[in-house]
Design an enzyme around this catalytic site. Sequence first.
Site, PDB file in Angstrom:
ATOM      1  N   GLY A   3       0.721  -1.252  -0.075  1.00  0.00           N
ATOM      2  CA  GLY A   3      -0.071  -0.131  -0.030  1.00  0.00           C
ATOM      3  C   GLY A   3       0.828   1.202  -0.178  1.00  0.00           C
ATOM      4  CG  LEU A  39      -1.010   1.669  -3.809  1.00  0.00           C
ATOM      5  CD1 LEU A  39      -2.316   1.074  -4.881  1.00  0.00           C
ATOM      6  CD2 LEU A  39       0.010   0.491  -3.830  1.00  0.00           C
ATOM      7  CG  HIS A  40       5.255   4.999  -4.868  1.00  0.00           C
ATOM      8  ND1 HIS A  40       5.803   4.280  -5.888  1.00  0.00           N
ATOM      9  CD2 HIS A  40       5.628   4.629  -3.822  1.00  0.00           C
ATOM     10  CE1 HIS A  40       6.676   3.507  -5.377  1.00  0.00           C
ATOM     11  NE2 HIS A  40       6.409   3.345  -4.032  1.00  0.00           N
ATOM     12  CG  HIS A  81       3.233   0.541  -5.219  1.00  0.00           C
ATOM     13  ND1 HIS A  81       3.391   1.902  -4.430  1.00  0.00           N
ATOM     14  CD2 HIS A  81       3.810  -0.327  -4.661  1.00  0.00           C
ATOM     15  CE1 HIS A  81       4.127   1.441  -3.313  1.00  0.00           C
ATOM     16  NE2 HIS A  81       4.071   0.220  -3.373  1.00  0.00           N
ATOM     17  CD  GLN A 139       7.112  -7.596   3.398  1.00  0.00           C
ATOM     18  OE1 GLN A 139       6.782  -8.604   3.096  1.00  0.00           O
ATOM     19  NE2 GLN A 139       7.893  -6.784   3.053  1.00  0.00           N
ATOM     20  N   GLY A 194       9.079  -4.845  -8.593  1.00  0.00           N
ATOM     21  CA  GLY A 194       9.932  -3.810  -9.180  1.00  0.00           C
ATOM     22  C   GLY A 194      11.482  -4.154  -8.894  1.00  0.00           C
ATOM     23  CG  ASP A 217      11.813  -3.189  -3.025  1.00  0.00           C
ATOM     24  OD1 ASP A 217      12.411  -2.957  -2.178  1.00  0.00           O
ATOM     25  OD2 ASP A 217      10.869  -2.634  -3.787  1.00  0.00           O
ATOM     26  CB  SER A 220       5.490   3.218   0.799  1.00  0.00           C
ATOM     27  OG  SER A 220       4.959   2.832  -0.346  1.00  0.00           O
TER      28      SER A 220
HETATM   29  P1  AMP Z   1       5.866  -2.298  -1.441  1.00  0.00           P
HETATM   30  O1  AMP Z   1       4.653  -1.758  -1.278  1.00  0.00           O
HETATM   31  O2  AMP Z   1       7.167  -1.459  -0.980  1.00  0.00           O
HETATM   32  O3  AMP Z   1       6.018  -3.679  -0.895  1.00  0.00           O
HETATM   33  O4  AMP Z   1       6.146  -2.684  -3.037  1.00  0.00           O
HETATM   34  C1  AMP Z   1       5.425  -3.460  -3.780  1.00  0.00           C
HETATM   35  C2  AMP Z   1       6.216  -3.587  -5.183  1.00  0.00           C
HETATM   36  O5  AMP Z   1       6.136  -2.393  -5.775  1.00  0.00           O
HETATM   37  C3  AMP Z   1       7.351  -4.432  -5.159  1.00  0.00           C
HETATM   38  O6  AMP Z   1       7.530  -5.119  -6.039  1.00  0.00           O
HETATM   39  C4  AMP Z   1       8.296  -3.029  -5.300  1.00  0.00           C
HETATM   40  O7  AMP Z   1       9.690  -3.679  -5.790  1.00  0.00           O
HETATM   41  C5  AMP Z   1       7.699  -2.303  -6.253  1.00  0.00           C
HETATM   42  N1  AMP Z   1       8.118  -0.988  -6.154  1.00  0.00           N
HETATM   43  C6  AMP Z   1       8.365  -0.060  -4.868  1.00  0.00           C
HETATM   44  N2  AMP Z   1       8.755   1.027  -5.343  1.00  0.00           N
HETATM   45  C7  AMP Z   1       9.258   0.871  -6.682  1.00  0.00           C
HETATM   46  C8  AMP Z   1       9.544   2.195  -7.605  1.00  0.00           C
HETATM   47  N3  AMP Z   1       9.931   3.055  -7.272  1.00  0.00           N
HETATM   48  N4  AMP Z   1       9.553   1.479  -8.857  1.00  0.00           N
HETATM   49  C9  AMP Z   1       8.979   0.412  -9.212  1.00  0.00           C
HETATM   50  N5  AMP Z   1       8.632  -0.609  -8.430  1.00  0.00           N
HETATM   51  C10 AMP Z   1       8.547  -0.329  -7.051  1.00  0.00           C
END
Ligand code: AMP
Length: 292
Positions: free
Chosen positions: A31, A33-34, A37, A61, A147, A150, A186
Amino acid sequence: MIIIRTKADLRRLTEGWRRAGETIGVVPTMGALHAGHLSLVEAACAATDRVIVTLFVNPRQFNNPADLAKYPRTEESDGEKLKPYGADILYVPDGAQMYPEGFATTVSVTGVSDGLCGAARPGHFDGVATVVTKLLLQTDADQAFFGEKDYQQLQVVRRLAEDLDLKTRIIGCPTIREGDGLAMSSRNLRLDGNARAVAPVVREALSRAADSICDGIPIAIVLQDTRARLTDAGLGEIDYLELRGDPDLAILSTADRPARIFVAAWLDGVRLIDNIPVPVTSPQARHLETAG
Ligand code: AMP
């Protein structure tokens, strides 16, 4: 887009899609979200008939309870942001759906989980691998989108999908950045004005490091200079700054094969991570690149 909160409701919908011969894509998120995501959601919508975005702040995690407590929770605005993209379901399970009483299984990936965030955040990748395995199975996904921001996580997920014979294809998507180069995250929401102004130095320092490696400067010197650049700019503790092979993430002391440079560093109580590719530099490797 509908919001689903239970495995049973999700299963009813995915079974209907399967009967209709439709393919399913999933985008796991925590969540807040940007655009990073949303780029994954876009990729999923382009690739599969049906798309499920999952939103679960996975306690397993987080090795640091304060980080878990501070993690932004913005379900309503996340739903709004997703509306224009054409996802079918926002799946928001709670802790009891994911880890019911008696839950006793951990998925643990060795090798690519070692070092980097695996060393800096003990238990983190077991938590990631366990929740991602469950989400891939619960959503019955043909493709799952992650993404490169990570990058170690992406390799952990690729490994578990292959090792556990999951049918889901794992798709890596490029890191989306702010205009000044800061990788979207996030956690950036927690940077105050001053820290936000300093944060782009992380990507700048990585780019310069990659250039220096390409120029043939020894890796140890490049990493030392890059550390100094980061701390001079106001970054706090650096969890790691390393050159690793791609995709196995082995530690490298020369950039004679595909590699990436990885960093995790603290700024104003916020842990920033980033990574970029380093082009192959040795004459032999250059030959291989042009031949390939
Ligand atoms: P998170 O909500 O941080 O667990 O991220 C969810 C998914 O979004 C993961 O696959 C992240 O690698 C991807 N993600 C987070 N930030 C970015 C970004 N700046 N560019 C591309 N993918 C992202």
